[in-house]
Design an enzyme around this catalytic site. Structure first.
Site, PDB file in Angstrom:
ATOM      1  N   ARG A 163       8.621  -1.338 -23.106  1.00 41.45           N
ATOM      2  CA  ARG A 163       7.628  -0.840 -22.161  1.00 41.45           C
ATOM      3  C   ARG A 163       8.191  -0.736 -20.751  1.00 41.45           C
ATOM      4  O   ARG A 163       7.944   0.242 -20.035  1.00 41.45           O
ATOM      5  CB  ARG A 163       6.388  -1.741 -22.183  1.00 41.45           C
ATOM      6  CG  ARG A 163       5.293  -1.384 -21.176  1.00 41.45           C
ATOM      7  CD  ARG A 163       5.004   0.099 -21.084  1.00 41.45           C
ATOM      8  NE  ARG A 163       4.732   0.733 -22.367  1.00 41.45           N
ATOM      9  CZ  ARG A 163       4.760   2.047 -22.558  1.00 41.45           C
ATOM     10  NH1 ARG A 163       5.075   2.871 -21.567  1.00 41.45           N
ATOM     11  NH2 ARG A 163       4.503   2.532 -23.755  1.00 41.45           N
ATOM     12  N   LYS A 178       6.300   9.027   1.495  1.00 35.30           N
ATOM     13  CA  LYS A 178       5.084   8.607   0.797  1.00 35.30           C
ATOM     14  C   LYS A 178       5.461   8.147  -0.610  1.00 35.30           C
ATOM     15  O   LYS A 178       5.188   8.788  -1.618  1.00 35.30           O
ATOM     16  CB  LYS A 178       4.069   9.743   0.761  1.00 35.30           C
ATOM     17  CG  LYS A 178       3.568  10.108   2.161  1.00 35.30           C
ATOM     18  CD  LYS A 178       2.637  11.298   2.138  1.00 35.30           C
ATOM     19  CE  LYS A 178       2.183  11.661   3.558  1.00 35.30           C
ATOM     20  NZ  LYS A 178       1.324  12.858   3.597  1.00 35.30           N
ATOM     21  N   LYS A 232       5.812  12.626  15.409  1.00 35.68           N
ATOM     22  CA  LYS A 232       4.567  13.146  14.849  1.00 35.68           C
ATOM     23  C   LYS A 232       3.456  13.075  15.891  1.00 35.68           C
ATOM     24  O   LYS A 232       3.679  12.692  17.048  1.00 35.68           O
ATOM     25  CB  LYS A 232       4.220  12.368  13.576  1.00 35.68           C
ATOM     26  CG  LYS A 232       5.357  12.401  12.548  1.00 35.68           C
ATOM     27  CD  LYS A 232       4.904  12.057  11.164  1.00 35.68           C
ATOM     28  CE  LYS A 232       4.204  13.225  10.518  1.00 35.68           C
ATOM     29  NZ  LYS A 232       3.851  12.959   9.106  1.00 35.68           N
ATOM     30  N   GLU A 273       7.002  17.446  15.259  1.00 36.55           N
ATOM     31  CA  GLU A 273       5.868  18.112  14.621  1.00 36.55           C
ATOM     32  C   GLU A 273       5.078  18.919  15.660  1.00 36.55           C
ATOM     33  O   GLU A 273       4.788  18.421  16.746  1.00 36.55           O
ATOM     34  CB  GLU A 273       4.969  17.067  13.978  1.00 36.55           C
ATOM     35  CG  GLU A 273       3.701  17.594  13.346  1.00 36.55           C
ATOM     36  CD  GLU A 273       2.838  16.467  12.810  1.00 36.55           C
ATOM     37  OE1 GLU A 273       3.145  15.946  11.728  1.00 36.55           O
ATOM     38  OE2 GLU A 273       1.856  16.091  13.496  1.00 36.55           O
ATOM     39  N   ASP A 294       2.967  21.868  11.210  1.00 32.65           N
ATOM     40  CA  ASP A 294       1.959  21.055  10.534  1.00 32.65           C
ATOM     41  C   ASP A 294       0.671  21.837  10.289  1.00 32.65           C
ATOM     42  O   ASP A 294       0.012  22.289  11.234  1.00 32.65           O
ATOM     43  CB  ASP A 294       1.654  19.810  11.373  1.00 32.65           C
ATOM     44  CG  ASP A 294       0.656  18.887  10.692  1.00 32.65           C
ATOM     45  OD1 ASP A 294       0.813  18.640   9.486  1.00 32.65           O
ATOM     46  OD2 ASP A 294      -0.283  18.439  11.365  1.00 32.65           O
TER      47      ASP A 294
END
Length: 310
Positions: free
Chosen positions: A128, A163, A195, A224, A245
């Site tokens: 597994r 992410k 950002k 960004e 963006d």
């Protein structure tokens, strides 16, 4: 019972292969150890070792078997070397891994991508965990390949993001590469990505860009933008990598015309695979896709066991 082979006792050729592929072997070893501890935690001093009670009850100690990793889906496999390392961790030298196809191979349902032979109890104890690694990484590679195929011939490349699952970034980014994608920065130190919150804190896109340039001369910097005016300002300041963006397709097309090759342009936000080609055909250089690592469905791989003479 798990052998828990030491890192330096695992096959040198397999460790070298994974290291050459950009996988942190020490981190991988720790990940395998932690994953197996979820099934069979190491005992506290004085306690009896935990064991796979189902396998111990149903399988003779000297039983041996062969198991085939057979895929149930069409896609791209990744993580088979990681899965092989799991079996070696559990059984040490008493296991043979053969017929392993290279990570990055495109497969069809029914294809056997790896065979493993050894003690039956050990195979089922490791099964597994090995499948969890291979299935998850193959899902990422397959998702990436879908995006790569969608933009084929446009000149645009598919890029991942940070992410990722905590502590599994090195593996997930490896799977992106297996699917034909590129890796964005892996750490906060290797590249500056300015950002919206940085822009607010610094008082604008140009002050933010200039602050990074002053603090870290020579470090790659990407900023960004959400408007074409911000893009113009950054181009005037000499920024050579800009993230567009959540722009519309038409805005991106205009951004490419305004940039005229002076900077690399990365599209991000609100992208879907159905829209990918349309975005790529605007002339942007990169499409960054968080979904490659944060929203994949499992890639179905089975482990089909066949008993062998003891």
């Amino acid at each position: 019972m798990i052998v828990r082979a030491d890192l330096d006792k695992l096959p040198a050729s397999l460790r070298a292969e994974l290291s050459a592929a950009g996988i942190d072997i020490g981190a991988l070893y720790d990940a395998i150890e932690s994953a197996l501890d979820e099934d069979l935690p190491e005992p506290a001093p004085g306690e009896m070792p935990a064991e796979d009670v189902t396998s111990v009850a149903t399988i003779p100690l000297d039983a041996r078997a062969r198991g085939d990793f057979a895929v149930r889906d069409a896609g791209v496999v990744a993580g088979l070397g990681v899965a092989a390392l799991v079996f070696h961790y559990v059984m040490g030298d008493d296991v043979d891994v053969t017929d392993r196809v290279p990570d990055g191979t495109r497969v069809q349902p029914g294809d056997v991508v790896m065979r493993v032979s050894g003690p039956t109890r050990g195979l089922l104890t490791a099964e597994r965990t090995a499948l969890n690694f291979a299935s998850h990484l193959s899902a990422i590679a397959t998702a990436t390949a879908t995006w790569v195929d969608a933009v084929a011939g446009t000149g645009a490349r598919i890029l991942d993001t940070r992410k990722t699952l905590p502590t599994y970034r090195h593996l997930q980014k490896y799977a992106v590469r297996c699917g034909g994608g590129l890796n964005h920065r892996s750490t906060l130190a290797e590249m500056a990505l300015v950002k919206d919150n940085h822009v607010i804190a610094a008082g604008g896109v140009v002050p933010a860009f200039q602050a990074v340039r002053a603090a870290y001369p020579g470090l790659p910097v990407e900023v960004e933008v959400t408007t074409l005016d911000e893009l113009r300002d950054l181009l005037g300041a000499g920024c050579d990598r800009i993230l567009l963006d959540n722009m519309s397709t038409e805005q991106m097309r205009e951004a490419v015309a305004l940039t005229a090759g002076r900077a690399k342009l990365e599209a991000s936000g609100g992208l879907t695979v159905d829209r990918a080609r349309q975005v790529a055909e605007t002339g942007v250089d990169l499409l960054s896709v968080g979904a490659l690592t944060h929203s994949v469905s499992v890639f179905d791989i089975g482990f089909d066991l066949e008993n062998q003479p003891a």
